[in-house]
Design a protein around this motif. Structure first.
Motif, PDB file in Angstrom:
ATOM      1  N   TRP A  98       0.845  -1.178   0.000  1.00 43.06           N
ATOM      2  CA  TRP A  98       0.000   0.000   0.000  1.00 43.06           C
ATOM      3  C   TRP A  98       0.886   1.234   0.000  1.00 43.06           C
ATOM      4  O   TRP A  98       1.971   1.229   0.590  1.00 43.06           O
ATOM      5  CB  TRP A  98      -0.857  -0.022   1.259  1.00 43.06           C
ATOM      6  N   ALA A  99       0.440   2.265  -0.661  1.00 38.88           N
ATOM      7  CA  ALA A  99       1.096   3.569  -0.598  1.00 38.88           C
ATOM      8  C   ALA A  99       0.003   4.621  -0.531  1.00 38.88           C
ATOM      9  O   ALA A  99      -1.080   4.454  -1.100  1.00 38.88           O
ATOM     10  CB  ALA A  99       1.986   3.801  -1.814  1.00 38.88           C
ATOM     11  N   GLY A 100       0.282   5.707   0.165  1.00 37.12           N
ATOM     12  CA  GLY A 100      -0.687   6.780   0.284  1.00 37.12           C
ATOM     13  C   GLY A 100      -0.037   8.135   0.170  1.00 37.12           C
ATOM     14  O   GLY A 100       1.104   8.326   0.611  1.00 37.12           O
ATOM     15  N   VAL A 101      -0.736   9.061  -0.450  1.00 36.83           N
ATOM     16  CA  VAL A 101      -0.282  10.446  -0.588  1.00 36.83           C
ATOM     17  C   VAL A 101      -1.469  11.362  -0.307  1.00 36.83           C
ATOM     18  O   VAL A 101      -2.619  10.927  -0.306  1.00 36.83           O
ATOM     19  CB  VAL A 101       0.283  10.754  -1.999  1.00 36.83           C
ATOM     20  N   ARG A 102      -1.183  12.628  -0.121  1.00 35.47           N
ATOM     21  CA  ARG A 102      -2.263  13.594   0.038  1.00 35.47           C
ATOM     22  C   ARG A 102      -2.219  14.588  -1.112  1.00 35.47           C
ATOM     23  O   ARG A 102      -1.205  14.723  -1.792  1.00 35.47           O
ATOM     24  CB  ARG A 102      -2.187  14.301   1.378  1.00 35.47           C
ATOM     25  N   THR A 103      -3.339  15.263  -1.306  1.00 36.62           N
ATOM     26  CA  THR A 103      -3.439  16.239  -2.382  1.00 36.62           C
ATOM     27  C   THR A 103      -4.377  17.366  -1.952  1.00 36.62           C
ATOM     28  O   THR A 103      -5.305  17.145  -1.179  1.00 36.62           O
ATOM     29  CB  THR A 103      -3.965  15.596  -3.679  1.00 36.62           C
ATOM     30  N   ALA A 104      -4.120  18.545  -2.509  1.00 40.36           N
ATOM     31  CA  ALA A 104      -5.008  19.686  -2.267  1.00 40.36           C
ATOM     32  C   ALA A 104      -6.198  19.659  -3.220  1.00 40.36           C
ATOM     33  O   ALA A 104      -7.187  20.342  -3.003  1.00 40.36           O
ATOM     34  CB  ALA A 104      -4.233  20.998  -2.432  1.00 40.36           C
ATOM     35  N   ASP A 105      -6.099  18.847  -4.289  1.00 37.46           N
ATOM     36  CA  ASP A 105      -7.161  18.798  -5.300  1.00 37.46           C
ATOM     37  C   ASP A 105      -7.480  17.342  -5.611  1.00 37.46           C
ATOM     38  O   ASP A 105      -6.940  16.751  -6.544  1.00 37.46           O
ATOM     39  CB  ASP A 105      -6.712  19.542  -6.549  1.00 37.46           C
ATOM     40  N   LEU A 106      -8.375  16.767  -4.825  1.00 38.52           N
ATOM     41  CA  LEU A 106      -8.697  15.343  -4.953  1.00 38.52           C
ATOM     42  C   LEU A 106      -9.314  15.012  -6.302  1.00 38.52           C
ATOM     43  O   LEU A 106      -9.025  13.971  -6.891  1.00 38.52           O
ATOM     44  CB  LEU A 106      -9.625  14.908  -3.810  1.00 38.52           C
ATOM     45  N   LYS A 107     -10.134  15.895  -6.824  1.00 38.00           N
ATOM     46  CA  LYS A 107     -10.786  15.650  -8.112  1.00 38.00           C
ATOM     47  C   LYS A 107      -9.756  15.532  -9.239  1.00 38.00           C
ATOM     48  O   LYS A 107      -9.795  14.593 -10.036  1.00 38.00           O
ATOM     49  CB  LYS A 107     -11.783  16.774  -8.403  1.00 38.00           C
ATOM     50  N   SER A 108      -8.804  16.441  -9.292  1.00 35.68           N
ATOM     51  CA  SER A 108      -7.759  16.393 -10.322  1.00 35.68           C
ATOM     52  C   SER A 108      -6.856  15.175 -10.135  1.00 35.68           C
ATOM     53  O   SER A 108      -6.461  14.531 -11.111  1.00 35.68           O
ATOM     54  CB  SER A 108      -6.905  17.664 -10.298  1.00 35.68           C
ATOM     55  N   ALA A 109      -6.527  14.870  -8.887  1.00 34.60           N
ATOM     56  CA  ALA A 109      -5.680  13.707  -8.618  1.00 34.60           C
ATOM     57  C   ALA A 109      -6.383  12.421  -9.039  1.00 34.60           C
ATOM     58  O   ALA A 109      -5.757  11.517  -9.601  1.00 34.60           O
ATOM     59  CB  ALA A 109      -5.306  13.653  -7.142  1.00 34.60           C
ATOM     60  N   THR A 110      -7.687  12.340  -8.793  1.00 38.13           N
ATOM     61  CA  THR A 110      -8.453  11.157  -9.192  1.00 38.13           C
ATOM     62  C   THR A 110      -8.416  10.987 -10.701  1.00 38.13           C
ATOM     63  O   THR A 110      -8.208   9.874 -11.203  1.00 38.13           O
ATOM     64  CB  THR A 110      -9.909  11.271  -8.692  1.00 38.13           C
ATOM     65  N   ARG A 111      -8.616  12.059 -11.429  1.00 38.49           N
ATOM     66  CA  ARG A 111      -8.540  11.990 -12.896  1.00 38.49           C
ATOM     67  C   ARG A 111      -7.144  11.593 -13.354  1.00 38.49           C
ATOM     68  O   ARG A 111      -6.984  10.766 -14.248  1.00 38.49           O
ATOM     69  CB  ARG A 111      -8.924  13.338 -13.515  1.00 38.49           C
ATOM     70  N   PHE A 112      -6.112  12.179 -12.736  1.00 37.68           N
ATOM     71  CA  PHE A 112      -4.742  11.881 -13.141  1.00 37.68           C
ATOM     72  C   PHE A 112      -4.416  10.396 -12.957  1.00 37.68           C
ATOM     73  O   PHE A 112      -3.982   9.726 -13.889  1.00 37.68           O
ATOM     74  CB  PHE A 112      -3.745  12.738 -12.355  1.00 37.68           C
ATOM     75  N   PHE A 113      -4.623   9.885 -11.753  1.00 40.85           N
ATOM     76  CA  PHE A 113      -4.232   8.500 -11.480  1.00 40.85           C
ATOM     77  C   PHE A 113      -5.137   7.494 -12.181  1.00 40.85           C
ATOM     78  O   PHE A 113      -4.678   6.430 -12.589  1.00 40.85           O
ATOM     79  CB  PHE A 113      -4.186   8.237  -9.972  1.00 40.85           C
ATOM     80  N   GLY A 122     -13.323  12.117   1.337  1.00 35.10           N
ATOM     81  CA  GLY A 122     -12.009  12.738   1.221  1.00 35.10           C
ATOM     82  C   GLY A 122     -10.894  11.816   0.776  1.00 35.10           C
ATOM     83  O   GLY A 122      -9.722  12.106   0.996  1.00 35.10           O
ATOM     84  N   MET A 123     -11.223  10.711   0.140  1.00 35.51           N
ATOM     85  CA  MET A 123     -10.176   9.787  -0.313  1.00 35.51           C
ATOM     86  C   MET A 123     -10.642   8.947  -1.483  1.00 35.51           C
ATOM     87  O   MET A 123     -11.830   8.751  -1.687  1.00 35.51           O
ATOM     88  CB  MET A 123      -9.711   8.874   0.822  1.00 35.51           C
ATOM     89  N   PHE A 177      -5.470  11.046  -0.417  1.00 40.25           N
ATOM     90  CA  PHE A 177      -6.275  11.678   0.617  1.00 40.25           C
ATOM     91  C   PHE A 177      -6.428  13.169   0.344  1.00 40.25           C
ATOM     92  O   PHE A 177      -5.438  13.867   0.160  1.00 40.25           O
ATOM     93  CB  PHE A 177      -5.636  11.478   2.000  1.00 40.25           C
ATOM     94  N   GLY A 178      -7.669  13.637   0.302  1.00 42.33           N
ATOM     95  CA  GLY A 178      -7.961  15.052   0.197  1.00 42.33           C
ATOM     96  C   GLY A 178      -7.970  15.688   1.579  1.00 42.33           C
ATOM     97  O   GLY A 178      -7.921  15.000   2.602  1.00 42.33           O
ATOM     98  N   SER A 179      -8.045  17.008   1.612  1.00 45.09           N
ATOM     99  CA  SER A 179      -7.934  17.734   2.873  1.00 45.09           C
ATOM    100  C   SER A 179      -9.051  17.405   3.871  1.00 45.09           C
ATOM    101  O   SER A 179      -8.887  17.599   5.075  1.00 45.09           O
ATOM    102  CB  SER A 179      -7.893  19.236   2.619  1.00 45.09           C
ATOM    103  N   GLU A 180     -10.178  16.877   3.410  1.00 49.20           N
ATOM    104  CA  GLU A 180     -11.261  16.534   4.345  1.00 49.20           C
ATOM    105  C   GLU A 180     -11.100  15.145   4.968  1.00 49.20           C
ATOM    106  O   GLU A 180     -11.876  14.758   5.833  1.00 49.20           O
ATOM    107  CB  GLU A 180     -12.633  16.671   3.681  1.00 49.20           C
ATOM    108  N   SER A 181     -10.087  14.398   4.574  1.00 50.46           N
ATOM    109  CA  SER A 181      -9.835  13.084   5.157  1.00 50.46           C
ATOM    110  C   SER A 181      -9.126  13.226   6.500  1.00 50.46           C
ATOM    111  O   SER A 181      -8.248  14.064   6.671  1.00 50.46           O
ATOM    112  CB  SER A 181      -8.958  12.243   4.220  1.00 50.46           C
ATOM    113  N   ARG A 182      -9.473  12.357   7.436  1.00 49.07           N
ATOM    114  CA  ARG A 182      -8.785  12.391   8.731  1.00 49.07           C
ATOM    115  C   ARG A 182      -7.332  11.942   8.627  1.00 49.07           C
ATOM    116  O   ARG A 182      -6.543  12.159   9.538  1.00 49.07           O
ATOM    117  CB  ARG A 182      -9.547  11.561   9.763  1.00 49.07           C
ATOM    118  N   TYR A 183      -6.954  11.325   7.508  1.00 53.30           N
ATOM    119  CA  TYR A 183      -5.577  10.867   7.313  1.00 53.30           C
ATOM    120  C   TYR A 183      -4.714  11.886   6.560  1.00 53.30           C
ATOM    121  O   TYR A 183      -3.536  11.667   6.357  1.00 53.30           O
ATOM    122  CB  TYR A 183      -5.563   9.533   6.567  1.00 53.30           C
ATOM    123  N   TYR A 184      -5.302  12.990   6.155  1.00 51.74           N
ATOM    124  CA  TYR A 184      -4.587  14.002   5.382  1.00 51.74           C
ATOM    125  C   TYR A 184      -3.304  14.455   6.093  1.00 51.74           C
ATOM    126  O   TYR A 184      -2.246  14.530   5.495  1.00 51.74           O
ATOM    127  CB  TYR A 184      -5.509  15.197   5.112  1.00 51.74           C
TER     128      TYR A 184
END
Length: 126
Positions: free
Chosen positions: A8-23, A37-38, A52-59
């Motif tokens: 597993w790997a995890g990262v955070r992003t300020a723009d979850l929508k754009s990150a979702t499209r990218f990946f 938020g994820m 993880f987006g900023s609204e996730s508790r894991y951000y």
């Protein structure tokens, strides 16, 4: 404790929508779960990649990419590492089939121990 691999790997992003499209659309990873938020993707080897987006508790835990090392028993592995003065920043979370905990490596970065029933898969030959 025996590390079985990193699963597993995890990262955070300020723009979850754009990150979702990218990946998903650009890198072609398979979207397997969307939560508050994820988003979670799976690669052909069976490894998971979460964003993880900023609204996730894991951000806050993911200021840099975090790798999870799969172990057979997360509680026993945590106990063993704590006896070696490794700093843990969370308790064990999850249940019997899937549980995880975060710890600091010697560089100060976070890593994770993860117990899961998800099998690691070998990639098929080309």
């Amino acid at each position: 404790m025996r590390v079985l691999g990193y699963t597993w790997a995890g990262v955070r992003t300020a723009d979850l929508k754009s990150a979702t499209r990218f990946f998903g659309d650009i890198l072609g990873l398979s979207l397997v779960h969307e939560g508050k938020g994820m988003v979670q993707f799976e690669v052909p080897s069976g490894q998971l990649f979460e964003v993880f987006g900023s609204e996730s508790r894991y951000y806050g835990l993911h200021a840099c990419p975090v790798l999870a090392f799969q172990v057979e028993d997360v509680r026993a592995a945590r106990h063993e590492l704590m006896s070696r003065d490794i700093e843990f920043v969370t308790e064990v979370e999850g249940g019997e089939s899937e549980a995880w905990t975060y710890f600091r490596g010697p560089d100060g970065y976070l890593y994770e121990l993860w117990q899961t029933t998800r099998p690691l898969k070998a990639l098929p030959p080309k």
